[in-house]
Design a protein around this motif. Structure first.
Motif, PDB file in Angstrom:
ATOM      1  N   LEU A   8      -4.781 -20.488  24.301  1.00  0.00           N
ATOM      2  CA  LEU A   8      -6.203 -20.287  24.048  1.00  0.00           C
ATOM      3  C   LEU A   8      -6.950 -21.601  24.233  1.00  0.00           C
ATOM      4  CD1 LEU A   8      -6.097 -18.095  20.806  1.00  0.00           C
ATOM      5  CD2 LEU A   8      -6.879 -17.353  23.050  1.00  0.00           C
ATOM      6  N   THR A  56     -12.451 -21.365  22.258  1.00  0.00           N
ATOM      7  CA  THR A  56     -12.440 -19.902  22.290  1.00  0.00           C
ATOM      8  C   THR A  56     -13.387 -19.352  21.225  1.00  0.00           C
ATOM      9  OG1 THR A  56     -10.985 -17.969  22.333  1.00  0.00           O
ATOM     10  CG2 THR A  56     -10.521 -19.618  20.651  1.00  0.00           C
ATOM     11  N   PRO A  57     -14.176 -18.315  21.535  1.00  0.00           N
ATOM     12  CA  PRO A  57     -15.172 -17.809  20.576  1.00  0.00           C
ATOM     13  C   PRO A  57     -14.555 -17.329  19.270  1.00  0.00           C
ATOM     14  CG  PRO A  57     -15.629 -16.993  22.788  1.00  0.00           C
ATOM     15  CD  PRO A  57     -14.297 -17.665  22.854  1.00  0.00           C
ATOM     16  N   ARG A  84     -13.296 -13.917  18.649  1.00  0.00           N
ATOM     17  CA  ARG A  84     -13.434 -12.498  18.314  1.00  0.00           C
ATOM     18  C   ARG A  84     -12.045 -11.917  18.032  1.00  0.00           C
ATOM     19  NH1 ARG A  84     -15.159  -7.648  22.521  1.00  0.00           N
ATOM     20  NH2 ARG A  84     -15.086  -5.930  20.993  1.00  0.00           N
ATOM     21  N   ALA A  99     -17.124 -12.617  17.271  1.00  0.00           N
ATOM     22  CA  ALA A  99     -17.011 -14.074  17.205  1.00  0.00           C
ATOM     23  C   ALA A  99     -18.115 -14.641  16.325  1.00  0.00           C
ATOM     24  CB  ALA A  99     -17.094 -14.663  18.609  1.00  0.00           C
ATOM     25  N   ILE A 136      -7.397 -11.352  20.508  1.00  0.00           N
ATOM     26  CA  ILE A 136      -8.320 -12.461  20.258  1.00  0.00           C
ATOM     27  C   ILE A 136      -9.063 -12.710  21.560  1.00  0.00           C
ATOM     28  CG2 ILE A 136      -8.552 -14.924  19.751  1.00  0.00           C
ATOM     29  CD1 ILE A 136      -6.232 -14.720  17.863  1.00  0.00           C
ATOM     30  N   ASP A 137     -10.352 -12.455  21.522  1.00  0.00           N
ATOM     31  CA  ASP A 137     -11.172 -12.592  22.728  1.00  0.00           C
ATOM     32  C   ASP A 137     -10.567 -11.815  23.894  1.00  0.00           C
ATOM     33  OD1 ASP A 137     -13.003 -14.241  21.404  1.00  0.00           O
ATOM     34  OD2 ASP A 137     -11.772 -16.009  21.781  1.00  0.00           O
ATOM     35  N   ASP A 138     -10.188 -10.565  23.586  1.00  0.00           N
ATOM     36  CA  ASP A 138      -9.664  -9.598  24.566  1.00  0.00           C
ATOM     37  C   ASP A 138      -8.286  -9.962  25.109  1.00  0.00           C
ATOM     38  OD1 ASP A 138     -11.972  -8.011  24.353  1.00  0.00           O
ATOM     39  OD2 ASP A 138     -13.026  -9.278  25.796  1.00  0.00           O
ATOM     40  N   THR A 182     -15.318 -17.624  13.199  1.00  0.00           N
ATOM     41  CA  THR A 182     -14.984 -16.310  12.652  1.00  0.00           C
ATOM     42  C   THR A 182     -14.256 -16.505  11.329  1.00  0.00           C
ATOM     43  OG1 THR A 182     -14.745 -15.463  14.896  1.00  0.00           O
ATOM     44  CG2 THR A 182     -13.802 -14.146  13.124  1.00  0.00           C
TER      45      THR A 182
END
Length: 593
Positions: free
Chosen positions: A346, A350-351, A353, A379, A413-415, A541
């Motif tokens: 990652l 990374t945002p 989400r 996120a 996590i973030d798709d 998050t």
């Protein structure tokens, strides 16, 4: 996982396969042991030759080699004796150095490999095994193997070399005497194998009792405050005595077998010696056996048979070592249930989400777990999980951290599926602050910087300020260099909790998990932590698990769990208006709506 009844020779085979990288060292050490033993039995042969020189003089065996003068023959034998003793001493030094260094290197690598493997095992393993037993395997069992390699391995090799080399000399000088002298050896070997078959299971039990005793000691020392508060010292001392007596009893049974073996060996040795002494003496008197050869045979009989009296102790050491080897290699052979086979890292930005899709998981031999969980945490958003103990809140976090693997469904996590993310990258992206804070023995600085060992003092102090820990740290005589003691015992619960928060902040993860982070602290500390959370929650998050509903009223999404299912979800106000489980709990905690 290999059977506990695996034979000692199979355990030895497994150990040799593990130690294939040490093959050259093993060959070198074994070679030195063999050469040393050949030098060791040579003086007995020289004594027989010297007797032959004194008796037969010009017609002696040495005279046939071109040294006709008896005095010249004696000088030659003296020179040979010097070089033989020097060679024996040299190779004894070499085999001791090689075996002992091999023992040290192998035990260090075994302990390191075992520890690193244990670190990769899933959390279910640690919940099923006691820490004391694991420490016993990685410490006491490894040391037991080291003790065998320090001396027992050389002893076994040299006994074998002695039998082969002395046997060869016997059959050259007198096949008939050799036949009688070697008659006890099958009995000795049978006795060794019989002992091995009886002692193996007993030493397995000894190792198990060591693990249980270590576990009892570890638990009692760790729980000393509880023992004292309940005045249970006498009761715990008795429980330790029982565990200690179990260990003594297991050893007593093993000792009974090994002790019975020694008298049998001694009588077998006596038979072999008497055969050589009497039959050889008659043959020498009749002139059918050279006097010098008779002397060689008498001396070599002792050289051959008396070392076998120590075979019981050597086999005893071997059995103990192989019982330990089985435990070590069985632990090394345990399958990793949650493999670290993800390849994606990652990005640091990374945002964060987090998405749970159709998640299903139950603990082994338990109905507890989570069922058909669908959740989406945007996120930078804040999710709060509430519910009774055992409702599945912490289980979701353990699955997110990949402490366990789900039976069905996925976590993204973030798709990106967390299965595809490398374990180090995944856990680096998540900061965890739990109710049960674990601080390592060391300084406050080391504990805050645990996730970032290279952090500067400025970053450490800033993390402590944000976590509202700096105020109490400054008051300590040694500041951030203050030693916290084992598990942070020198600090209060609130202080430990703030250090845990500072540790997570310094890591600066995009996802922060707060698992009952304020449930065990006083109101002042809770207020301080809440102020910290308002600062650190911005831009990341946050997933909160809480019993105190007052700490989560501002969460973007509140999820109520019961028996592993999501039963309610929404904002604080929406759940109050729903008038369900959340609203009922809110009324209990606040005394009204």
């Amino acid at each position: 996982m290999p059977s506990e009844n695996t034979s000692s020779f199979q355990a030895l085979g497994r150990l040799l396969r593990y130690a294939k990288g040490y093959r050259r060292r093993i060959i070198a050490a074994t070679s030195c042991s063999i050469i040393n033993k050949l030098f060791d039995i040579a003086p007995e042969i020289l004594i027989g030759i010297a007797i032959d020189v004194v008796v037969n003089q010009e017609s002696s065996f040495v005279a046939q080699l071109g040294f006709e003068s008896p005095k010249e023959q004696i000088i030659i034998l003296a020179v040979l004796t010097f070089f033989i003793w020097a060679g024996e001493s040299l190779f004894q030094y070499l085999y001791m150095i090689l075996w002992r260094n091999l023992a040290q290197r192998l035990q260090a690598d075994l302990r390191q490999d075992t520890y690193e493997h244990v670190q990769e095992l899933d959390m279910a393993f640690f919940e099923a095994r006691s820490s004391g037993d694991l420490v016993a395997i990685m410490n006491d069992d490894v040391n037991q193997l080291e003790r065998f390699l320090d001396g027992g391995a050389n002893d076994l090799i040299q006994v074998f070399v002695t039998v082969v080399a002395v046997g060869g000399v016997f059959f050259i000088l007198s096949p008939m005497i050799a036949l009688f002298a070697f008659t006890p050896i099958p009995l000795i070997i049978w006795g060794a194998f019989f002992f091995q078959s009886k002692a193996g299971p007993l030493y397995n039990d000894v190792r198990e009792k060591v693990g249980a005793l270590s576990s009892r000691l570890s638990n009692n020392i760790g729980g000393m405050a509880t023992i004292k508060s309940f005045t249970a010292e006498t009761r715990e001392a008795e429980r330790l005595r029982v565990a200690s007596e179990d260990y003594v009893e297991a050893n007593r049974k093993a000792i009974a077998i090994s002790s019975a073996f020694i008298p049998v060996i001694r009588m077998a040795v006596l038979l072999g010696f008497l055969a050589t002494f009497v039959i050889g003496g008659y043959m020498a008197l009749e002139g059918t056996l050279n006097i010098g050869a008779y002397g060689v045979l008498v001396f070599l009989t002792q050289r051959l048979l008396w070392p076998l009296t120590g075979l019981a102790q050597t086999v005893d050491l071997f059995e103990r070592a192989m019982a330990s080897t089985r435990r070590i290699l069985d632990l090394l052979g345990l399958r990793i249930a949650v493999p670290n086979d993800g390849k994606i890292d990652l990005p640091l930005s990374t945002p964060g989400r987090v998405t749970f899709n159709g998640l299903q998981f139950t603990y082994p031999n338990s109905p507890d777990g989570v069922h058909n969980i669908d959740l989406d945490v945007p996120a930078g958003g804040t999710l709060a999980l509430v519910g009774a103990t055992g409702s599945g809140k912490s289980t979701l976090m353990k699955l997110l951290l990949r402490y366990y693997g789900p039976e069905r469904g996925s976590i993204l996590i973030d798709d990106l599926s967390i299965d595809a993310i490398s374990m180090q990258s995944l856990r680096s992206a998540i900061g965890l602050v739990s109710q049960d804070v674990f601080l390592f023995e060391g300084t406050i600085r080391e504990n805050i910087a645990y996730g970032r060992p290279d952090a500067s003092d400025e970053d450490i102090i800033e993390a402590a300020r944000v976590a509202e820990a700096w105020e109490f740290i400054e008051r300590l005589p040694a500041g951030i260099e203050t030693l916290v003691g084992e598990r942070g015992v020198r600090l209060s619960g609130g202080q430990r909790q703030r250090l845990s928060l500072a540790r997570a902040l310094l890591k600066n993860p995009p996802i922060l998990i707060l698992d009952e982070a304020t449930s065990a602290v006083d109101n002042e500390t809770e207020a301080a932590i809440q102020r910290s959370l308002k600062k650190i929650g911005h831009g990341r998050t946050v997933i909160m698990i809480a019993h105190r509903l007052s700490t989560i009223v501002h969460a973007d999404q509140i999820v109520v769990m019961e028996h592993g299912h999501i039963v309610e979800r929404g904002t604080h106000q929406a759940l109050i208006e729903l008038d369900g489980l959340y609203a009922a709990q809110w009324r209990v905690q606040t005394g009204g709506v």
